[in-house]
Design a protein around this motif. Structure first.
Motif, PDB file in Angstrom:
ATOM      1  N   ARG A 226       0.014   1.395  -6.690  1.00  0.00           N
ATOM      2  CA  ARG A 226       0.532   1.116  -5.358  1.00  0.00           C
ATOM      3  C   ARG A 226       0.980  -0.333  -5.247  1.00  0.00           C
TER       4      ARG A 226
ATOM      5  N   LYS B 205       6.898   5.421  -7.402  1.00  0.00           N
ATOM      6  CA  LYS B 205       7.281   6.641  -8.107  1.00  0.00           C
ATOM      7  C   LYS B 205       8.008   6.319  -9.410  1.00  0.00           C
TER       8      LYS B 205
ATOM      9  N   THR C  27      -6.017   6.521  -6.828  1.00  0.00           N
ATOM     10  CA  THR C  27      -5.069   5.911  -5.879  1.00  0.00           C
ATOM     11  C   THR C  27      -3.623   5.971  -6.351  1.00  0.00           C
ATOM     12  N   GLY C  28      -3.410   6.139  -7.641  1.00  0.00           N
ATOM     13  CA  GLY C  28      -2.070   5.929  -8.168  1.00  0.00           C
ATOM     14  C   GLY C  28      -1.775   4.436  -8.182  1.00  0.00           C
TER      15      GLY C  28
ATOM     16  N   ASN D 294       0.823  -1.213   0.000  1.00  0.00           N
ATOM     17  CA  ASN D 294       0.000   0.000   0.000  1.00  0.00           C
ATOM     18  C   ASN D 294       0.860   1.267   0.000  1.00  0.00           C
ATOM     19  N   THR D 295       1.895   1.271  -0.836  1.00  0.00           N
ATOM     20  CA  THR D 295       2.772   2.426  -0.996  1.00  0.00           C
ATOM     21  C   THR D 295       2.829   2.795  -2.472  1.00  0.00           C
ATOM     22  N   GLU D 296       2.614   4.056  -2.788  1.00  0.00           N
ATOM     23  CA  GLU D 296       2.622   4.480  -4.187  1.00  0.00           C
ATOM     24  C   GLU D 296       4.025   4.376  -4.764  1.00  0.00           C
TER      25      GLU D 296
ATOM     26  N   ASN E 212      -4.375  -0.449  -8.471  1.00  0.00           N
ATOM     27  CA  ASN E 212      -4.537   0.756  -9.272  1.00  0.00           C
ATOM     28  C   ASN E 212      -6.004   0.964  -9.566  1.00  0.00           C
TER      29      ASN E 212
END
Length: 473
Positions: A351, A311, A348-349, A307-309, A344
């Protein structure tokens, strides 16, 4: 009593009591791959994108520069790089390539020359002189004519060269060995890093190569030796159905394992390639490794990487249905069989999504959670390394107390940070019979419990007609 006679006063320093225990590093990635430049089969620390430049640019086919870019996009981490491409061995000769110049500049089809090219006129009868007729960039394969030299603008030249060829790197090169000189090569070189650097890599990746069963199995073995985890990608192009079946004996990918040291990653990610002005696919594992390092640095190794976007990416190889409240969504079904995937949906981006190693669902013990496994590793290794100061001391009550107090002080620190819910170190006399103590052997018990991630939440809802009574009050 001292052996010698003394008529006077002396002071004897007695060491007893608890000793501080230093936490081992967790945010360290061991990256095994190919690079057009840089040290070969030698562990090299990289701490930033500037230091990453020693391994060359992001050229097609070379995994190390792309992986370093993916890792540092996430913001933090220490990377120990093992470049397994040996330009003296992994190279291909191009005897004669016709290169047309656009104005003053031309470029060979293949970059990463391993030695200076031989450049002749189109007929092959005249050999041009470096720094007189032209200059060149061996990394990019660019040729630039010099004003006043013998090469015509917009002309053509014949180029003979050898280039570093990552396609010639084999699984055996990646796995490595101990060579005739006694030096470890390939991923085995990571076993030397504690003696050389004072720490081991805790997150192992070999982007591109880990899809091979032979490499994946050896990464799992090495992760066990280093008390780390390895992130394994499914092969590019694998379908949803194939990745699910790959967890079983009838599957044809590298996911049939129940190791708590393996984290299974699917699918690949899309990134923008500045060199080609287009999108390309890259392994999920290298971005996830960067996410884990960043999470370790910002929050702590006891936090789940889920649960971390992510980059630096623009899309995913394969769209997967994702609903936080739908057990039949594709991302949930992947998690259900022990595969870490991507979440996705609207707003949410993209993740990371998944808390468990490949041990799930075969192993239901909490250690199948990635963060629990890693927290246990940090506790065990930190305690073991700190015991060097107690080794070979006389066994007595003071030594036993010093050891238990040291470990319990460290556990209290971990509890205070949130890495443990509770824990203790004890000395059980029943496990330390006189016969074992006479052999110089002590046994201690450590009980501990890391926090498990809040993977599932359930709300029980009731329609209560008694609440109607509040009307008119």
């Amino acid at each position: 009593m001292a052996a010698n006679f003394l008529h006077g006063v002396e002071t004897i320093e007695v060491e007893k009591g608890a000793r501080p225990i230093r936490t081992v590093k967790s945010a360290v990635i061991g990256l095994i791959g190919t690079a057009p430049t840089g040290a070969v089969n030698t562990p090299t620390i990289v701490l930033s994108d500037r230091q990453a430049a020693q391994f060359g640019g992001q050229l097609s086919g070379f995994s190390v520069p792309q992986a370093l870019d993916a890792i540092f996009d996430q913001g933090a981490g220490t990377v120990v790089v093992i470049n397994v491409l040996d330009p003296t061995k992994h190279k291909t000769a191009v005897p004669s390539e016709l290169v047309a110049l656009t104005g003053d500049i031309g470029k060979t089809e293949k970059p990463a020359w391993v030695a200076e090219a031989v450049i002749k006129n189109e007929a092959g009868t005249t050999t041009y002189v470096l720094d007189v007729d032209y200059t060149s960039n061996s990394l990019s394969g660019e040729i630039r004519r010099k004003a006043g030299g013998a090469i015509d603008a917009n002309g053509k030249v014949k180029v003979s060269y050898e280039y570093a060829d990552p396609s010639k790197v084999t699984a055996a090169d990646v796995i490595g060995q101990v060579n005739n000189a006694g030096k470890r090569t390939g991923m085995q070189a990571l076993l030397d890093t504690y003696n050389a650097m004072g720490f081991f890599a805790k997150i192992l990746i070999a982007p591109g190569f880990c899809t091979l069963n032979s490499v994946a199995s050896e990464l799992i073995v090495l992760a066990g030796k280093l008390r780390g985890v390895t992130l394994l990608d499914a092969p590019i192009g694998t379908t949803y159905e194939q990745v699910i079946s790959g967890r079983g004996p009838t599957g044809n990918i590298n996911f049939n394992t129940s190791s708590g040291r393996a984290v299974l990653c699917y699918p690949h990610l899309k990134v923008y390639d500045t060199a080609t002005d287009s999108e390309r696919l890259e392994p999920y594992s290298q971005r996830l490794a960067g996410v884990m390092c960043a999470k370790d640095t910002e929050k702590g190794y006891w936090w789940s990487p889920s649960n971390t976007e992510i980059k630096g990416i623009v899309g995913v190889e394969r769209e997967l249905s994702a609903m936080i409240n739908d057990p039949q969504s594709e991302v949930n079904l992947l998690n259900e069989v022990g595969i870490t995937t991507l979440f996705n949906t609207f707003g949410t981006g993209i993740r990371t999504w998944g808390n468990r190693s490949a041990a799930w669902p075969s192993v239901t013990h909490p250690k199948n959670f990635i963060n629990v496994r890693r927290t246990a590793d940090i506790l065990h290794e930190s305690v073991e390394y700190s015991m060097l100061q107690f080794i070979d001391m006389p066994i007595n009550n003071a030594l036993i107390d010093s050891i238990t107090e040291s470990v319990n002080a460290f556990i209290r620190v971990m509890v205070g940070r949130g890495a443990l819910l509770d824990g203790k170190c004890t000395y059980d006399r029943n496990k330390n019979p006189p016969t074992e103590i006479a052999l110089g052997h002590l046994v201690f018990d450590i009980d501990f419990m890391p926090p498990t991630p809040a993977e599932r939440m359930t709300f029980e809802s009731f329609i209560n007609i008694d609440l109607i009574k509040q009307l008119g009050q």
